[in-house]
Structure formats: C-alpha cells, structure tokens
Design an enzyme around this catalytic site. Structure first.
Site, short mmCIF file in Angstrom:
data_model
loop_
_atom_site.label_atom_id
_atom_site.label_comp_id
_atom_site.label_asym_id
_atom_site.label_seq_id
_atom_site.Cartn_x
_atom_site.Cartn_y
_atom_site.Cartn_z
N GLU A 329 0.85 -1.20 0.00
CA GLU A 329 0.00 0.00 0.00
C GLU A 329 0.88 1.25 0.00
O GLU A 329 0.49 2.30 -0.52
CB GLU A 329 -0.93 -0.01 1.23
CG GLU A 329 -2.21 0.78 1.02
CD GLU A 329 -3.22 0.54 2.12
OE1 GLU A 329 -4.07 -0.34 1.97
OE2 GLU A 329 -3.17 1.26 3.14
N HIS A 358 6.46 -27.15 2.36
CA HIS A 358 5.59 -28.20 1.84
C HIS A 358 4.54 -27.61 0.91
O HIS A 358 3.50 -28.21 0.67
CB HIS A 358 4.93 -28.94 3.01
CG HIS A 358 5.95 -29.53 3.93
ND1 HIS A 358 6.37 -30.82 3.84
CD2 HIS A 358 6.70 -28.96 4.91
CE1 HIS A 358 7.31 -31.05 4.75
NE2 HIS A 358 7.53 -29.93 5.40
N LYS A 462 -13.03 2.12 -2.73
CA LYS A 462 -14.17 2.47 -1.87
C LYS A 462 -15.23 3.20 -2.70
O LYS A 462 -16.42 2.97 -2.57
CB LYS A 462 -13.70 3.36 -0.71
CG LYS A 462 -12.84 2.64 0.32
CD LYS A 462 -12.47 3.56 1.48
CE LYS A 462 -11.50 2.88 2.44
NZ LYS A 462 -11.02 3.73 3.53
O1 PA5 Z 1 -3.42 2.02 5.66
C1 PA5 Z 1 -4.47 2.58 5.34
O2 PA5 Z 1 -4.54 3.80 5.30
C2 PA5 Z 1 -5.72 1.79 5.06
O3 PA5 Z 1 -5.47 0.43 4.91
C3 PA5 Z 1 -6.74 1.99 6.19
O4 PA5 Z 1 -6.16 1.57 7.39
C4 PA5 Z 1 -8.02 1.22 5.95
O5 PA5 Z 1 -8.60 1.60 4.71
C5 PA5 Z 1 -9.02 1.45 7.08
O6 PA5 Z 1 -9.28 2.80 7.19
P1 PA5 Z 1 -9.92 3.41 8.49
O7 PA5 Z 1 -8.97 3.20 9.62
O8 PA5 Z 1 -10.14 4.85 8.17
O9 PA5 Z 1 -11.21 2.68 8.76
#
Ligand code: PA5
Length: 530
Positions: A329, A358, A462
């Site tokens: 990410e 394995h 999203k």
């Molecule tokens: O690392 C990130 O920014 C994302 O993976 C968020 O953690 C994830 O989308 C969840 O978002 P939020 O904490 O606003 O619910």
C-alpha cells in the site's frame, strides 16, 4: 576456497549487527544475483541516493509535510519518542493517550469497569480493517499467551458469515465481551457494518451495547460522533498525521494489545531503540537502509522481484500479511512525486517455515526466478527446555535446520535471500521489527521518488463499491412493485444503466439471498420480486 568458506567470508563482509537490538541482518546471499561485484556496485551507487533519503527522513521526523498529496505530516516515529513531536501539544496528546490506555486497561483487568450486567470482561472483539486491523492481529498472534487477560477475536471484513462465526463463538460470553471499534476515518463501511452487526448481537442478547463499546478514531469522525451520542464507554484518538498502516503504535494497536495483557511499554521501547539504530546515516550499518538497498538491488528499483517473507516461527505467521499491506500500500504507486508514470511497487507474500516448504518453496527453488526471500530466524525455541525427538535433536532444532537447509537449497540454485535474526519473539522484538520495516519502506520510497504515505488506490476501490451499491438500490426500488419476471437487459434499461454485467451480478446475489426470485441461470436468467 570451498563454497562453504566463501559463504562464510561473504557473511562476515556484509553482515549488519545491531547489538542494542539483538538484531543481525545478513544480505550476503543477495550476491546470488550477479555475484559480489554486482552487489558491491549496487551498494556504492545507492550511497548518494540513500544520503538524500536519510535527509528526507530527518525532515519527515521534524514535521515536514512528507505526505504532499494529502498535505499532511507523517508522525508515526513520534509515537515511540513523543519528545520528537514538533509541538508540545502533539507531545502531550501522545503521552496522555498512552497513559489513558494504561488506566483504562487497569480498570478493565481489575474489574472496576464491567459489562452492562456487571460481568467482568473476559473477551475482546476488535473491529477494523486494513491498517486498523493488521497490526493488532499481528501483535495479538505474536505475543498472545494461554493466560491472556482477555481473549481476542477480530472482525476484519464485512463478510456476514465470517462475523456469524465469531459471534457464535462469543455468544456464551457476550455479557463479558468488550468491543473496540477502530477506524481512523470513522467512515469505512466494512468497519461500520461490523460495528452494527456486533451491536445487534448485544441487543438480541438483551445487553446495553454502549456499555461494552469503545472507539478508536479521528476526532469528529462519524464513528466519534456515534460513540459520543450513544454514550460508549470511551473514545481514544487517532490522528491525521499517523497513517493506517503505520498506526500499530498508536491507540489503534496499543489499546487492544494492552487489553490482551501485552506489555505495550516494551513494544514502544523496542520501536524507539530500532528508530535510534535506523537513524544512522550509513547504508551498511543501518539495517533499515540496508534492507531498502537490497530491495532496490533485487528489483532493479522497479519491483521486478517479489519479496517472500519466511519467518520460521508460528507466532510470526501474520508478519507477511502485515508487511504485504505496509509495503504494497505504501510503495504500490502509479506516479512518482514529480507526477511521472512509474507504476512502482514490490509484491509481498509468505506465511511461515517450515510449513511453506511443503507448499510453494518448490517453485522458489526450481521455478520462475522472480523473487528474493527474507528469512526471519528466531534463535530461542520456546520458554523452558525441550525434550529430544531424536538423539541430540529437538523439534526446535528441526525447525532451525529446515531454515538453514532451505536457505542453502535456494542459494545453490542462484536464488537470492536475506536473513534477519532476532533472539526471541517478545514485545520488544516485535516493536523492533515494526519500526525496522516502517523505516525501510520510507527509505525505499525516497530511493524511487514516490509518496509512501497516501493510498489513492484504496480510495478508488471504496468509491467504486459505493457506485455498485447505488445501482443495487435502483434495482431494489425497481422491483418494489414489479410482479413480472424480467431479464437483465430489461432491468438495466429500466434503471437507466448500460452496465449489464454489474446489474446481472447484483440480481443474482440478491436472488441467492432471498431478496429477489430467479428463473433460470446465466445471462438469460429472469428476476422478479421475491
Ligand atoms: O493504511 C491505510 O490507510 C488503510 O489500509 C486503512 O487503514 C483502511 O482503509 C481502514 O481505514 P480506516 O482506519 O479509516 O477505517
């Protein structure tokens, strides 16, 4: 010189030892890619860009706007050294939050704070996703014990069946279950849905849910407002200068860990000490910089080789999932900081050794040479002594032997690997690993010139899901009064879309869940009101 002696010489030449952390990073087997000359040249070439990366990191730690797309500071390093925060207000926010987490935890463990019918809490349900779940899951699995103060479960998805399973297991102890809902934005649908599903379970059981619920979220978010309005037990802050995937050492990770009974001060101390060791401006002595340099060398700065994470320790089995998010990410970006199309990233996968031997290790040794392995070696086998399963050999000796054997088997075939060695899995070393990789990711991002701290791809997903649900709402409205069965084409025309495939899939899903009726299968199927 024998190959064994040559390997030992290379090991000594490249080894990065950090005494203060009880950590060793051995990159010598990266020389499988083109030999020592190629590796030496790559490290030399990376020295100047790494100096710039160190400077960018120093500026970030001082509060520079290191996330330009979101116009935000990036402050996860302050979480374990609040004195480094750029203002007294931020410093006290960090320190007060840790103190509040400890006080809250004490009240829960001591039975000062109890469930709605007076039961002392026995269980903890953590609801979150992505960066708001992966760190807590990693820490819970890595450091859990049979005598944990609270037994921890997670909702990390909006899968109804997955939630049913967790709730069914919790049902006998729901009255003594504490729920922590974690969302930085406070608007993530998976987490909102999980919160509602948990809430309905409490209501069905005749329990006042608000007396079981705690929020960790940004001030003023939708979740924060809900928690305030409904009188949840407590609210803990999540700040905009902490990214989701680097939030484990904020309330996001510290609150669940403390409630489970884990020593959060030791995690923070480990991360703090790893930060000290990885601030050193020396590529070969700084393990985070050396890691980043090896990633760059392996993938030619373009992510051409996947990172396979192989911890030989059950407790660290979620580390690859955690790193998958942290690395992919952060580094998986379309454009660099100058706006040029770069399609950067490094693919990360893995599980644990020797289990993976394995499974896919066969391909690693003999198949497509498109990866570099990262072995995570833990020297201490278990608390207490081991019995011998064979004369002179314990189960732990086997595990260790499998690690060394697999590593050699890969080297023999010219497959590169790194080896990271820690003494044991403890709160301190988990803190060290988290901080080490956070900084490696930040330094690598600088080497390839991208913003590691935003996630436009996640936001795009999203938004697209929102559009799909809007289409579903139109389908349901269309069928509210329609007795006749219609095919996909007719339905799509009636609701004004040319997205036939999505329309068809939505109708099939609604039919499978008893919300529409279906006649036939495939593209010619017809749907009508259930
Ligand atoms: O690392 C990130 O920014 C994302 O993976 C968020 O953690 C994830 O989308 C969840 O978002 P939020 O904490 O606003 O619910």
């Amino acid at each position: 010189m024998s190959e064994h002696r040559a390997a030992w010489t290379r090991h000594q030449k490249y080894l990065c030892v950090v005494d203060a952390l009880g950590l060793e990073l051995d990159p010598s087997r990266m020389t499988a890619l083109g030999g020592e000359a190629a590796f030496d040249a790559a490290l030399r070439e990376l020295e100047a860009p790494m100096r710039a990366a160190f400077e960018a990191m120093d500026a970030l730690e001082k509060g520079a706007e290191a996330n330009p797309d979101e116009k935000r500071m990036v402050g996860h390093y302050w979480l374990r050294d609040a004195a480094r925060a750029p203002s007294p207000a931020l410093r006290s926010a960090i320190e007060n939050t840790v103190a509040r987490i400890e006080a809250f935890t004490w009240d829960v463990h001591d039975g000062q704070l109890v469930g709605s019918n007076g039961a002392k809490f026995t269980d903890l349900l953590v609801i979150g996703i992505g960066g708001s779940a992966l760190g807590p899951q990693l820490v819970s699995r890595a450091l859990g014990r049979a005598d944990d103060k609270l037994v921890v479960s997670f909702f990390d998805n909006t899968d109804p069946d997955g939630m049913d399973l967790v709730l069914a297991r919790l049902a006998p102890r729901l009255a003594s279950t504490l729920v922590v809902v974690v969302s930085k934005s406070g608007g993530t649908k998976e987490t909102r849905n999980g919160m509602l599903e948990a809430r309905w379970a409490f209501e069905r059981a005749g329990l006042a849910f608000a007396k079981h619920f705690v929020a960790v979220t940004g001030e003023g978010s939708a979740l924060d407002q809900t928690a305030e309005k409904e009188g949840w037990i407590a609210r803990f802050p999540m700040w905009d200068w902490v990214g989701g995937r680097t939030s484990e050492l904020s309330a996001v990770g510290l609150l669940p860990a403390a409630l489970q009974g884990i020593d959060i001060r030791a995690i923070l101390e480990g991360a703090h000490d790893a930060d000290v060791a990885t601030r050193v401006h020396d590529l070969r002595k700084n393990p985070a910089a050396l890691l980043a340099a090896c990633w760059h060398f392996a993938g030619e700065g373009k992510g051409k080789r996947d990172m396979v994470i192989l911890p030989y320790k059950d407790r660290l089995e979620l580390f690859s999932r955690y790193l998958q998010q942290l690395v992919m990410e952060s580094l998986g970006k379309e454009r660099d900081l100058k706006g040029r199309l770069v399609n950067q990233g490094i693919a990360v996968y893995g599980n644990k050794g020797s289990t993976d031997q394995h499974a896919y290790v066969q391909q690693l040794r003999e198949g497509v040479p498109n990866f570099f392995a990262t072995f995570l070696e833990v020297l201490r086998d278990r608390d207490g002594a081991s019995k011998e399963v064979d004369p002179g050999a314990t189960s732990g000796d086997y595990l260790f032997g499998f690690l060394l054997g697999t590593r050699s088997a890969l080297s023999e075939k010219g497959r590169p690997s790194l080896t990271l060695t820690i003494e044991e899995v403890s709160p301190r070393t988990v803190g060290v690993l988290i901080a080490l990789f956070e900084r490696a990711v930040g330094l690598y991002a600088s080497l390839v010139g991208i913003n590691a701290y935003h996630q436009p791809g996640v936001e795009a997903g999203k938004k697209a899901a929102g559009e799909v649900l809007a289409l579903q709402a139109k389908i349901l409205a269309h069928f509210a009064h329609k007795p006749a069965a219609e095919n996909t084409e007719t339905i799509a025309t009636a609701i004004g879309t040319d997205d036939l495939e999505t329309t068809h899939k939505l109708c099939a899903h609604l039919a499978a869940n008893g919300r529409l009726a279906r006649e036939g299968r495939g593209p010619s199927a017809k749907f009508k009101k259930a």
